[in-house]
Design a protein around this motif. Structure first.
Motif, PDB file in Angstrom:
ATOM      1  N   GLY A 116       7.368  51.521  28.211  1.00 20.13           N
ATOM      2  CA  GLY A 116       6.707  52.706  27.659  1.00 20.13           C
ATOM      3  C   GLY A 116       7.608  53.621  26.862  1.00 20.13           C
ATOM      4  N   CYS A 117       8.641  53.058  26.217  1.00 24.70           N
ATOM      5  CA  CYS A 117       9.583  53.919  25.498  1.00 24.70           C
ATOM      6  C   CYS A 117       8.990  54.422  24.192  1.00 24.70           C
ATOM      7  CB  CYS A 117      10.898  53.187  25.227  1.00 24.70           C
ATOM      8  SG  CYS A 117      10.759  51.800  24.096  1.00 24.70           S
ATOM      9  N   GLY A 118       7.966  53.751  23.697  1.00 23.06           N
ATOM     10  CA  GLY A 118       7.300  54.233  22.490  1.00 23.06           C
ATOM     11  C   GLY A 118       7.984  53.854  21.189  1.00 23.06           C
ATOM     12  N   PHE A 119       8.992  52.997  21.239  1.00 24.40           N
ATOM     13  CA  PHE A 119       9.620  52.571  19.986  1.00 24.40           C
ATOM     14  C   PHE A 119       8.580  51.919  19.073  1.00 24.40           C
ATOM     15  CE2 PHE A 119      14.427  52.029  21.086  1.00 24.40           C
ATOM     16  CZ  PHE A 119      14.423  53.280  21.649  1.00 24.40           C
ATOM     17  N   GLU A 146       6.348  54.322  17.319  1.00 20.64           N
ATOM     18  CA  GLU A 146       6.990  54.948  16.161  1.00 20.64           C
ATOM     19  C   GLU A 146       7.081  53.968  14.999  1.00 20.64           C
ATOM     20  OE1 GLU A 146       8.005  57.920  15.612  1.00 20.64           O
ATOM     21  OE2 GLU A 146       7.848  58.831  17.605  1.00 20.64           O
TER      22      GLU A 146
END
Lengths: 666, 143, 327
Positions: free
Chosen positions: A595-598, A601
């Protein structure tokens, strides 16, 4: 059933195109010994009917579960062979191709070398084919309606076209009337049509068309969803006038205590209105609006002994209790036609805009020469005693265009021509005037533009090549300091009026739509099209199109053409009723995603979002792909540190074996 | 090593620009070295920089990644991400002592068949200069 | 310098809160110059907390290392806050975790400790070998004072501090909820001399150096496990499908491991130096990581773990990023 893959390899001769340089017999013999390969054949033309039949028969008789075709580029025949697989009841994505023509037989001459390379490419394809997974192309239904954001000429044209095709259109316009910037123009170049005469009928059509729901004085608050299924939320701002009751008679405005005291934006602040107003007589809808920032009742709660507008209104339309209204609806497609703003010339302080009253911009002059404008079409600068009819007039081109110092490196495309047009209109109204235009280059590229430029020069407009460095005051006059670069001499030119041909720039609020739809901006700040040449009305988001100056500076014909293009694109979706979404798209392993969201982005399409899931009682954040938005580029997969997001058909576990066999075939 | 060393180059090409450019080189019957083995991906942005490390391990003598020119990416941004990632990977490889000639990146558009041919020539030439890659190649295991 | 009294008070208050699960700090280790992490849940345990030049470990790791056991039906997951002591360098790990959404800001209480540098255990043990009794230490200007069994000894800081501290640019926490004591003056000078030195060697010399280093690697994965930024639930380097690296310990797999590990930290490494500190075979891992931090700073003007609102380096780009290496 045996789960081990059963691969069939088909090496194409392509007549002599491949067979001449590549030993196809040797390649198919080699392939027949590769792991999981059950059948390996070569044939003159794999793409021909008998060739395809060969594959279909083998799928049936040999129980093949994967097919490798070694032939031309997959860019050529991948779809053909996918259909072959499908026709034999095999998932079409169980196909892998080895490009042994464009990438091998056509570019190499040595038969041994070419054959060796063909073997490598076939092995690589076999290694990947073994691991291919079945994919399905999903179809999503398209909501038969369109949202058009912006009610300028671009939005109007697109709305009329879509409505005429029989689909529902929601048009959202921020101001109180449709018409946009075009409604502020007096005449249009190069034909000198009266702008209002050609625009107002279209404005009226928009308001009266049964398929168009017009929402003026409204704002798009949110758009979610994906192609074919957008959920739209619109805020209809309170007008404090009941739209159903108001007849547009104007009795209220006559009585308003603030009548004639508030600068009218429509007239570039040169004319004045009251707190209850219609921005211009031809406004559509012809309904009055109360300015909540100025109205005495709304700002102070008190207006003399009682609001005069209420008294004046025979139908009781004024309602100070009115509140903003949120409207929600679904559309299948969105057209962004939000237009532009003009460059703020005070950012070039050397030109004295905002400092000297007789330095004005092009749009202000437009209002001054307009018969419906604040001066009734008389070119008068200043008021009362100081009112002055200019005799010496200078235009300055490229103010806020082609100028790196204000971060506007682009050409605004309309200024050369509107300067010529305004110069012509000045001479028409003030035949005694002397008009000169300071320019860098004259760009008269459109149909009839060069002719018009010639015409105004013949009429006596003087073109001076040079970019003025400064404008200052000397007595009653303004001095334009410049260098005539063609004559090679400096000059100081005393004039009565300076008109700055300001450029077009992205709207200040452009970000709002970007945040809502995740559009991209080009370097100039305008919304970016999907492809500068081949997809100029599309955006990266499927189902969202661009029209008009929102995408970049344009004149009216180009704007209308693009609006019609956007409408046509939207109509393709709307009339087909269904849209197929990519199959080779990304997929997340939610058990390993951190869930780091890289990926969120990275995704150029806003197709990935973070969601909370329950992992055995613990809440965890993971990425999730919206399958209708993903275009299958795989950029997320390469950026994922835990390898949790993968692109179907191009997964790490499918590519690594290709690398392994290519490396091993040294 | 044999007298004439023939390098093994693994190339990752984006479907829309370089792969198409290589197709064009074929259609135009340009001739170039047979040492470059192409793996097709949809976008240069898909190429995980660790693929390069893996290819070197698996026996490649050099690796090429090629995509669309900046601003031309079919997916708008993929090549920009690729550029950032490979800027760093290239530095890292060089830093640990892998010859810079073993990793290449190029922008080749669908209309640049000629450029593709030149890129192949350049990559093969440079790889030949540094010879077979032995530094951390995986031992071949015969199962 | 950090205010110890304030530390104890803050810690007691913090762990007394209902919405706090525990506080993680440092306490004296079992022998010599060593410290241990100290997890406290009760106020009385706070007295053992220390902050001294010995506190060389980064506790941020424990924020993401929490094993989340299945929650039995009818019960709720423990979502209370965790309080944590951080030095300047450690705080960058917190910030980087926020950038990467590894933690939520409201889930942590950051107790910031302005730091004048921590010791390199090897340097200290070399200077004072075989000390089995617990040693205390404190900062004193340009000296570090050790309380040894045979009395106090003052040592110049540059002789005993970790290399990372001698070039520290962030002695003060870049983010904290409570700051213990006054901020330390920032010298802020890191010229990457170690990286430059390596770059000056020839390609062959560099490989000779790293080949030796990577050959000595025993693939214990301590460097990865201790790294506060390596917090994937399932590391790709452990995975069998697909297999990125094989299990075998040889120069090929070891090199691939180190390249992959370093690359995954590109634009994320906050230079706390934990990887190098824990390496049992003394591989200069930071010399590898710092190559990338240097490139990231020079080429992309990016300093990981300093701005919680920044976008992750590798999940962003600029159209005009340099590309002089591209054909």
């Amino acid at each position: 059933m045996n789960n081990k893959p059963r691969i069939g390899v088909y090496v194409c001769h392509c007549g002599a195109n491949i067979a001449k340089t590549v030993d196809v017999e040797a390649v198919s013999e080699f392939a027949s010994h590769l792991p999981y390969v059950k059948v390996a054949r070569n044939y003159a033309y794999m793409c021909s009917d008998p060739g395809q039949l060969l594959i279909r028969e083998d799928i049936k008789n040999e129980g093949l579960t994967r097919v490798v075709v070694a032939s031309c580029s997959p860019r050529m025949h991948e779809l053909t062979f996918r259909k072959t697989l499908a026709a034999a009841g095999l998932n079409p994505y169980y196909l892998e191709m080895a490009n042994i023509r464009e990438h091998c037989s056509w570019v190499h001459t040595d038969r041994d070398e070419a054959t060796a390379k063909a073997k490598r490419l076939v092995y690589s394809a076999v290694a990947k084919a073994r691991l291919l997974e079945p994919l399905t192309e999903k179809e999503v239904e398209v909501e038969p309606s369109a949202l058009i954001v912006g009610g300028g000429i671009a939005g109007i044209q697109a709305a009329l076209d879509i409505a005429a095709a029989g689909f529902k259109v929601y048009m959202v316009e921020k101001t109180t009337s449709v018409g946009g910037k075009m409604s502020q123009l007096d005449k249009t170049f190069p034909t000198l049509d009266c702008s209002a005469c050609i625009l107002t009928p279209k404005m009226v059509d928009v308001a009266s068309h049964p398929n168009i729901e017009l929402m003026t004085y409204s704002k798009v608050e949110d758009i979610s969803g994906y192609v074919g299924n957008f959920d739209v939320k619109v805020r209809k701002k309170a007008r404090y006038v009941d739209m159903d009751k108001c007849t547009g008679c104007g009795a209220c405005a006559e009585e308003c205590r603030l009548r004639g005291t508030i600068p009218n934006d429509y007239d570039m602040g040169l004319g004045k209105r009251g707190a209850i107003y219609l921005p211009f007589p031809q406004a559509v809808p012809a309904k009055y609006t109360i300015d909540p920032d100025r109205c005495l009742m709304l700002t102070r709660g008190k207006c003399g002994k009682g609001p005069k507008c209420v008294e004046a209104c025979a139908v009781g339309a004024v309602n100070f209790e009115q509140e903003d209204e949120i409207v929600e609806f679904k559309v299948g497609t969105v057209i962004i036609a939000t237009g532009y703003e003009i460059f703020d010339a005070s950012k070039k302080p050397e030109y004295g805009y905002g400092q000297y009253p007789n330095v004005i911009n092009g749009l202000e002059l437009e209002r001054l020469v307009a018969a419906s404008g604040p001066t009734g079409g008389e070119i008068v600068i200043g008021k009362g005693d100081k009112a002055m009819v200019p005799k010496e007039v200078a235009f300055i081109s490229c103010v806020g265009s082609r100028d790196d110092s204000v971060d506007k490196p682009y050409c605004s495309r309309v200024c050369c021509m509107y300067s010529a047009k305004l110069a012509h209109l000045i001479l028409e109204k003030l035949p005694e005037a002397n008009v000169r235009i300071y320019y860098m280059d004259v760009r008269a590229f459109g149909k009839g533009y060069e002719e018009f430029y010639d015409r105004v020069r013949r009429e006596g407009v003087h073109y001076i090549r040079g970019n003025p460095s400064e404008i200052f005051k000397r007595g009653d006059k303004l001095v334009v300091k410049a260098e005539d670069t063609l004559a090679g001499r400096p000059l100081e030119d005393e004039v009565d009026l300076v008109v700055l041909a300001v450029g077009l720039e992205p709207r200040q609020d452009a970000r709002e739509i970007i945040d809502i739809l995740k559009l991209s901006q080009s370097a100039d700040g305008f919304y970016m099209e999907a492809h500068p040449k081949l997809a100029p009305v599309d955006t990266a988001t499927d189902g969202v199109y661009l029209a008009g100056c929102a995408q970049g500076p344009k004149d009216i014909p180009d704007t209308v053409a693009q609006a019609k293009g956007a409408a046509a694109s939207a109509l393709i979706l709307l009339s087909s009723g269904q849209v197929k979404v990519q199959a080779q798209i990304s997929i997340v392993d939610e058990s390993t995603c951190r869930g780091c969201g890289f990926c969120v982005e990275i995704c150029p399409y806003g197709a990935i979002e973070l969601v909370e899931i329950n992992r055995m009682g613990n809440m965890a954040q993971v990425a999730r792909v919206n399958e209708a938005l993903c275009k299958g580029c795989g950029a997320c997969a390469a950026g994922c540190l835990s390898g949790s997001i993968q692109q179907r058909s191009f997964k790490d576990q499918q590519i690594l074996p290709q690398i392994a066999v290519l490396g091993a075939m040294k | 090593m044999s007298e004439q060393f023939e390098p093994n180059v693994v190339a990752f090409l984006c479907n829309w620009c370089t792969y198409a450019g290589a197709d064009l080189a074929g259609t135009s019957r340009m001739h170039y070295e047979p040492n470059v083995n192409i793996i097709r991906v949809m976008c240069s942005g898909r190429v995980n920089p660790l693929f390069v490390v893996n290819a070197l391990q698996q026996g490649a003598d050099s690796v090429l990644v090629s995509g669309c020119h900046p601003g031309d990416c079919h997916y708008m941004e993929g090549n920009y991400y690729a550029r950032r990632r490979f800027t760093l990977m290239k530095e890292l490889l060089d830093y640990v002592g892998v010859d810079p000639q073993r990793f290449h990146m190029s922008w080749v558009s669908a209309s640049e068949g000629n450029k593709w041919k030149d890129v192949v020539g350049e990559v093969v030439k440079e790889t030949k200069e540094v010879g077979s890659f032995e530094q951390f190649q995986r031992d071949k295991i015969n199962w | 310098m950090a205010d110890l009294e304030k530390l104890i008070t803050v810690a007691k208050e913090t762990v007394s809160r209902d919405d706090v699960k525990h506080l993680i700090g440092w306490r004296q280790g079992t022998y010599g110059f060593r410290v241990s992490p100290h997890f406290i849940t009760e106020p009385e345990e706070a007295d053992k907390l220390i902050f001294s030049p010995l506190c060389n470990s980064n506790l941020v790791n424990y924020l993401t290392w929490v094993e989340k056991l299945p929650v039995p039906r009818g019960q709720e997951a423990d979502t209370r806050k965790v309080a944590l002591m951080v030095k300047g360098c450690d705080s960058r790990a917190v910030v980087q975790l926020l950038i990467e959404q590894g933690i939520k800001r409201e889930d942590v209480i950051v107790i910031g400790c302005p730091c004048e540098g921590v010791i390199d255990l090897a340097k200290a043990e070399e200077m004072f070998p075989n000390v089995l009794e617990q040693v205390e230490a404190r900062w004193d200007g340009e000296k570090i004072v050790f309380k040894l069994p045979d009395g106090e000894k003052a040592v110049p800081r540059e002789d005993v501090l970790a290399d990372k501290c001698l070039r520290c640019r962030y002695p003060n926490p870049v983010l904290s909820d409570v700051l213990l004591g006054d901020e330390v003056k920032t010298e802020g000078n890191d010229d990457y001399a170690d990286v430059d030195g390596m770059e000056e060697k020839t390609t062959k010399e560099r490989w000779a150096f790293w080949e030796e280093q990577f050959s000595s690697c025993i693939r214990c994965y301590s460097c990865r496990n201790v790294c506060p930024m390596c917090y994937c639930e399932d590391c790709i380097l452990d995975r069998l499908n697909p297999t990125w690296i094989n299990r075998s310990n040889n120069i090929s797999e070891n090199t691939a491991f180190h390249l992959a590990r370093a690359f995954h930290l590109a634009g994320r490494c906050i230079e706390c130096g934990e990887c190098e500190r824990v390496c049992p075979v003394n591989i200069p891992i930071m010399t590898l990581n710092r190559k990338l931090t240097k490139e990231v700073r020079e080429k992309f003007d990016y300093d990981p773990g300093t701005d919680p609102d920044s976008k992750p380096l590798q999940a962003s780009y600029l159209p005009n990023d340099q590309e002089n290496f591209i054909l």
